[in-house]
Design a protein around this motif. Structure first.
Motif, PDB file in Angstrom:
ATOM      1  N   ASP A   1      17.184   3.678   9.392  1.00  0.00           N
ATOM      2  CA  ASP A   1      16.767   5.077   9.318  1.00  0.00           C
ATOM      3  C   ASP A   1      17.347   5.775   8.096  1.00  0.00           C
ATOM      4  OD1 ASP A   1      19.326   4.984  10.319  1.00  0.00           O
ATOM      5  OD2 ASP A   1      19.024   6.492  11.882  1.00  0.00           O
ATOM      6  N   GLU A   2      18.601   5.437   7.729  1.00  0.00           N
ATOM      7  CA  GLU A   2      19.188   6.047   6.541  1.00  0.00           C
ATOM      8  C   GLU A   2      18.478   5.560   5.277  1.00  0.00           C
ATOM      9  OE1 GLU A   2      21.462   8.284   5.805  1.00  0.00           O
ATOM     10  OE2 GLU A   2      21.839   8.825   7.894  1.00  0.00           O
ATOM     11  N   LEU A   3      18.134   4.267   5.241  1.00  0.00           N
ATOM     12  CA  LEU A   3      17.406   3.755   4.086  1.00  0.00           C
ATOM     13  C   LEU A   3      16.038   4.416   3.953  1.00  0.00           C
ATOM     14  CD1 LEU A   3      18.145  -0.093   4.178  1.00  0.00           C
ATOM     15  CD2 LEU A   3      18.787   1.509   2.385  1.00  0.00           C
ATOM     16  N   ALA A   4      15.370   4.635   5.083  1.00  0.00           N
ATOM     17  CA  ALA A   4      14.055   5.274   5.031  1.00  0.00           C
ATOM     18  C   ALA A   4      14.146   6.661   4.406  1.00  0.00           C
ATOM     19  CB  ALA A   4      13.466   5.358   6.438  1.00  0.00           C
ATOM     20  N   LYS A   5      15.212   7.405   4.737  1.00  0.00           N
ATOM     21  CA  LYS A   5      15.391   8.733   4.149  1.00  0.00           C
ATOM     22  C   LYS A   5      15.730   8.634   2.664  1.00  0.00           C
ATOM     23  CE  LYS A   5      17.075  10.763   8.498  1.00  0.00           C
ATOM     24  NZ  LYS A   5      18.250  11.328   9.199  1.00  0.00           N
ATOM     25  N   THR A   6      16.654   7.737   2.337  1.00  0.00           N
ATOM     26  CA  THR A   6      17.085   7.589   0.946  1.00  0.00           C
ATOM     27  C   THR A   6      15.935   7.167   0.036  1.00  0.00           C
ATOM     28  OG1 THR A   6      19.327   6.989   1.619  1.00  0.00           O
ATOM     29  CG2 THR A   6      18.663   6.334  -0.595  1.00  0.00           C
TER      30      THR A   6
ATOM     31  N   ALA B   1       0.833  -1.196   0.000  1.00  0.00           N
ATOM     32  CA  ALA B   1       0.000   0.000   0.000  1.00  0.00           C
ATOM     33  C   ALA B   1       0.862   1.237   0.000  1.00  0.00           C
ATOM     34  CB  ALA B   1      -0.912  -0.015   1.225  1.00  0.00           C
ATOM     35  N   GLY B   2       0.468   2.185  -0.829  1.00  0.00           N
ATOM     36  CA  GLY B   2       1.173   3.472  -0.837  1.00  0.00           C
ATOM     37  C   GLY B   2       2.425   3.482  -1.661  1.00  0.00           C
ATOM     38  N   ALA B   3       2.793   2.357  -2.303  1.00  0.00           N
ATOM     39  CA  ALA B   3       4.051   2.302  -3.042  1.00  0.00           C
ATOM     40  C   ALA B   3       3.932   2.825  -4.449  1.00  0.00           C
ATOM     41  CB  ALA B   3       4.570   0.857  -3.075  1.00  0.00           C
TER      42      ALA B   3
ATOM     43  N   THR C   1       8.954   4.783   5.072  1.00  0.00           N
ATOM     44  CA  THR C   1       8.953   4.674   6.522  1.00  0.00           C
ATOM     45  C   THR C   1       9.914   3.586   6.990  1.00  0.00           C
ATOM     46  OG1 THR C   1       7.186   3.029   6.567  1.00  0.00           O
ATOM     47  CG2 THR C   1       6.531   5.369   6.539  1.00  0.00           C
ATOM     48  N   PRO C   2      10.424   3.689   8.221  1.00  0.00           N
ATOM     49  CA  PRO C   2      11.269   2.614   8.760  1.00  0.00           C
ATOM     50  C   PRO C   2      10.560   1.260   8.768  1.00  0.00           C
ATOM     51  CG  PRO C   2      11.486   4.589  10.098  1.00  0.00           C
ATOM     52  CD  PRO C   2      10.369   4.852   9.135  1.00  0.00           C
ATOM     53  N   ILE C   3       9.241   1.249   9.006  1.00  0.00           N
ATOM     54  CA  ILE C   3       8.496  -0.017   8.997  1.00  0.00           C
ATOM     55  C   ILE C   3       8.583  -0.681   7.630  1.00  0.00           C
ATOM     56  CG2 ILE C   3       6.184  -1.019   9.144  1.00  0.00           C
ATOM     57  CD1 ILE C   3       5.530   1.026  11.291  1.00  0.00           C
TER      58      ILE C   3
END
Length: 430
Positions: free
Chosen positions: A46-51, A14-16, A55-57
């Protein structure tokens, strides 16, 4: 990398698929993560979530998918590549203790980063000399031939602009070879990398050309830019252009090209299989810039051989798509396949694990060769057919200099034969 599958379960997230251009499909996120790990980068959530602008989840879900497929090792706060015995600090806390994000690393640090190839492995060259084929004349010669039009010989000085994709484990080797060859001609090198969100590559190239010292470009447009405006722009480029490991689309002519000669490599792979008595062969491919070319070469060779009873082909198989990998393994078992060529490394590793879970011993029951083989030395030793990236870099510079000094010459396509890296995954057919 564009992959024609979704998650390992075949469902969307969802949301992708929102309207934001930076929103990735699950398969695209997982490709990026695998690419980062193939470069020896320890990834943190956390870095992957930003890149990845998610979300981290969602990142943790992606990491779990890859770990469940047997492709990566989960650690607290992130993940590492398999076979990496390095002691990893706990980086689940604040960003100050975390490894630097690969997106923010400088071009200089990328150029100086050691290759992911294992130096101790013996390499058996397959005639890595390059052969040039001049099929096309260059319509762009007049655009950068002002010196010749005045009866002058151009002076060889200045800078070579380079644009290669990230993430990858092979381009740093090519970049280092470009730096070395350029330095031998007293030329500088300015490198740019296409970002994970594949931004405007025309803007990147134009930024390189904003430096008046740039005499030419060596480029590998990213996979998702196939069919985009970048190709028309390159067709009318004001400086010489050399394409590295890329085929331009139909109608874009006059560009010099340096590519791995997969036709020679695939033919020699099949020759080795047949010499060992294998008559039932298989090819499995993840979608990459060269997968279509490998497939064409495979079909062209196998259909003409009386010594090959069957040679199935499976394409667009994502290594973390457990359903797809299981399907390939089942087909290989059902058809009595005894030898396979697999691309990419990640797919080879995943497929080998799946086959062994079904009781197929390697190489006793099935021989396998992986294309490139950068990630498999420790986690899954597989004999590899590999591009000679140092030679690709050297030839790219030589072609660019030749075009700069002789702009009226026909365009050239230089094919560099690959090499084998032996790791004991071949055996005679039973």
């Amino acid at each position: 990398m564009t992959v024609l599958t979704e998650t390992a379960t075949g469902t969307s997230e969802a949301g992708a698929t929102g309207t934001d251009e930076k929103k990735y499909l699950p398969a695209e996120r997982q490709d990026i993560i695998l690419g980062m790990l193939s470069r020896g980068i320890v990834v943190r959530v956390d870095e992957l979530a930003k890149t990845l602008d998610t979300t981290p989840i969602t990142v943790r879900r992606d990491l779990n998918t890859l770990a469940n497929a047997g492709l990566i090792r989960r650690v607290r706060g992130g993940a590492t590549a398999l076979g990496d015995d390095t002691q990893i600090a706990d980086f689940s806390g604040d960003a100050a203790s975390a490894p630097p994000s690969p997106v923010r690393q400088s071009a200089a640090s990328r150029a100086n980063r050691p290759s992911a190839a294992v130096a101790s492995l013996s390499s058996l060259p397959l005639q890595p000399s390059a052969s040039a084929i001049p099929p096309l004349s260059s319509p762009q010669a007049s655009r950068f031939a002002d010196a010749q039009s005045h009866g002058m010989t151009p002076t060889l000085s200045g800078t070579i602009g380079v644009m290669f994709p990230e993430p990858s484990f092979n381009w740093p080797v090519t970049s280092q070879a470009i730096d070395k060859e350029a330095a031998a001609h007293d030329l500088g090198v300015e490198t740019r990398s296409t970002t994970y969100d594949n931004g405007d590559e025309i803007a990147i190239v134009e930024d390189l050309l904003s430096d008046s010292s740039v005499i030419g470009l060596i480029l590998a447009p990213s996979v998702r830019m196939q069919g985009s405006d970048i190709w028309q722009w390159l067709k009318d480029a004001p400086v010489p252009v050399v394409l590295a490991e890329r085929e331009p689309p139909f109608g874009v002519d006059g560009l010099d090209i340096v590519m791995t000669d997969y036709r020679t490599g695939v033919r020699q792979v099949i020759d080795r299989f047949v010499a060992l008595g294998h008559r039932r062969l298989g090819l499995a491919l993840t979608h990459t810039p060269v997968s279509d070319y490998i497939e064409d070469c495979w079909r062209s060779v196998t259909k003409r051989l009386d010594t090959v009873d069957s040679a199935f082909v499976r394409t667009n198989v994502a290594p973390y798509d457990s359903v797809g990998v299981e399907s390939v393994a089942k087909q290989a078992i059902d058809e009595g396949t005894t030898a396979m060529l697999v691309h990419s490394d990640w797919l080879a590793m995943s497929l080998a694990q799946t086959l062994e879970r079904h009781g197929v011993a390697m190489p006793a029951d099935l021989s396998m060769i992986s294309v490139d083989g950068y990630i498999t030395p420790n986690s899954r030793p597989l004999t590899a057919m590999r591009s000679v990236h140092r030679e690709l870099g050297r030839v790219s510079v030589d072609l660019l200099i030749s075009r700069y000094l002789h702009p009226e010459r026909p365009a050239r396509r230089v094919m560099v034969a690959p090499e084998f890296v032996e790791r004991g995954s071949l055996a005679p057919a039973r």
